[in-house]
Design an enzyme around this catalytic site. Structure first.
Site, PDB file in Angstrom:
ATOM      1  CB  CYS A 161      -0.908  -0.009   1.233  1.00 49.26           C
ATOM      2  SG  CYS A 161      -1.727   1.568   1.514  1.00 49.26           S
TER       3      CYS A 161
ATOM      4  CG  HIS B  19      -4.198   3.369   4.138  1.00 50.50           C
ATOM      5  ND1 HIS B  19      -3.216   2.564   4.657  1.00 50.50           N
ATOM      6  CD2 HIS B  19      -4.334   4.410   5.001  1.00 50.50           C
ATOM      7  CE1 HIS B  19      -2.757   3.104   5.780  1.00 50.50           C
ATOM      8  NE2 HIS B  19      -3.425   4.233   6.003  1.00 50.50           N
TER       9      HIS B  19
HETATM   10 ZN    ZN Z   1      -2.304   1.038   3.716  1.00 51.64          ZN
END
Ligand code: ZN
Ligand code: H2U
Length: 363
Positions: A51, A180
């Site tokens: 991420c 996220h």
């Molecule tokens: Zn993340």
């Protein structure tokens, strides 16, 4: 037969944007059954090495995120606006010192353009990859509210910035590129279309009636109660009378406030609590991480606060009947005006009916 808002096709007027919406309540006579199945939840890890928003990871632009522990803000690596765009174009510059612009009036009216400077930032709400606003603690959401406030102050203080738009796009359906928890800030030297309309409408309402449009609206929604979704000591969330999206809400401070900067301690904490409850109820409605675009409308950051300006948040969620079935703004809506079947009154009732405890934390 007497006309009624619950039975007959009608149009409703949005006094903030001065647009109309067509409402067709006769198409939704079947009762609401609620959803009983629990969806299969694909749990995400608290940290995802792939991420670009997780702490310590490298972003696509090559920079590395620090090991942040609360909220983290950075300049968007693929910013839609740039602070140093060269000035130019044939339309007058916005703001207090318009320049004449090039070309004759006829050409300008047909091919009008102007350079635009701005700043784009990304704001990570939490270091935890697996959380969302409704699954964060109120304290952590409060840190997000504080960061929004600080960003509005800091970016708004720049000499070329007039408008700071803070927003969150949640869910792949809304085009969010990453689960996220994060939002964005786009700040510009001109005031964009929709905020501009709302500023004008609020100022004219103040001139005409001698009171604030959203103070008056919030007070009368609290008296009526039928469109109220969440109410706390200092904040109100309603399905506005003129809502376009099936489960759209408008979030208002009860007191007259032009921006986050005018909120006191209690109002800030209370906004965090309201956001948690509202987004939890949204998730519970279709037992899914409810997608939406949310944004905060605040006073322009240059010049005097326009007359009667009252800050607020809009939640525009696309879902219609389930986690998969969304509303599309096509056909008549692209060519005529927006349309909805379920009334804002029944949407508000549905949101009130679901639990205020998140379905993933219920036993
Ligand atoms: Zn993340
Ligand atoms: P969305 O999920 O709403 O697309 O927001 C993510 C933003 O993050 C997007 O505007 C930026 C994109 O430009 N971004 C970076 O700034 N750096 C990266 O490494 C990837 C994405």
């Amino acid at each position: 037969m007497a006309f009624s808002l619950t039975d007959h096709p009608h149009r409703r007027y949005n006094p903030l944007t001065r647009e109309w919406v067509l409402v067709s309540p006769h198409r939704t006579k079947r009762p609401w059954q609620g959803q009983t199945d629990r969806p299969a939840t694909a749990e995400r890890p608290a940290y995802d090495p792939e991420c670009y928003l997780c702490p310590g990871n490298e972003r696509a632009g090559g920079e590395r995120n620090p090991d942040y522990e609360s909220v983290y803000v950075f300049n968007n690596d693929f910013a839609a606006l740039l602070p140093d765009a060269p000035e130019g174009g044939n339309s007058p510059a916005p703001g207090p010192t318009p320049s004449a612009g090039d070309g004759d009036a006829k050409t300008r009216s047909l091919f009008c353009a102007r350079s635009e400077r701005g700043i784009c930032r990304v704001i990570c709400f939490s270091p935890r990859h697996d959380l969302t606003l409704p699954r964060m603690e109120v304290d952590q959401i409060r840190s997000v509210v504080d960061a929004w406030t600080e960003q509005y102050r800091e970016i708004g203080a720049k000499e070329f910035i007039r408008h700071v738009q803070i927003f969150e796009n949640r869910g792949a359906m809304m085009g969010a590129s990453n689960p996220h928890p994060h939002g964005q800030i786009w700040a510009t030297e001109s005031i964009p279309l929709i905020p501009h309309r709302e500023i004008e409408a609020q100022a004219e309402y103040m001139q005409e009636h001698g009171s604030c449009l959203l103070c008056d609206y919030g007070r009368s929604e609290r008296e009526r109660g039928e469109r109220t979704v969440v109410e706390t000591a200092h904040w109100l969330a309603v399905a506005p009378f003129w809502a376009v999206w099936p489960f759209e809400t408008l979030v208002l401070p009860k007191a007259h406030r032009a921006s986050l900067l005018e909120l006191d301690e209690e109002e800030r904490g209370d906004l965090a609590a309201l956001l948690k409850e509202l987004t939890t109820r949204y998730d519970n409605l279709f037992l899914t991480s409810f997608p939406y675009s949310m944004g905060i409308h605040q006073a322009p950051t240059e010049g005097l606060t326009p007359d009667g300006y009252h800050m607020h948040l809009h939640f525009f969620p696309p879902l219609l009947r389930s986690a998969e079935v969304r509303k599309h703004m096509v056909g008549y809506e692209m060519l005529g005006e927006p349309q909805r079947d379920i009334t804002p009154e029944s949407a508000a009732e549905r949101i009130r009916q679901v639990s205020a405890t998140h379905y993933l934390s219920e036993g």
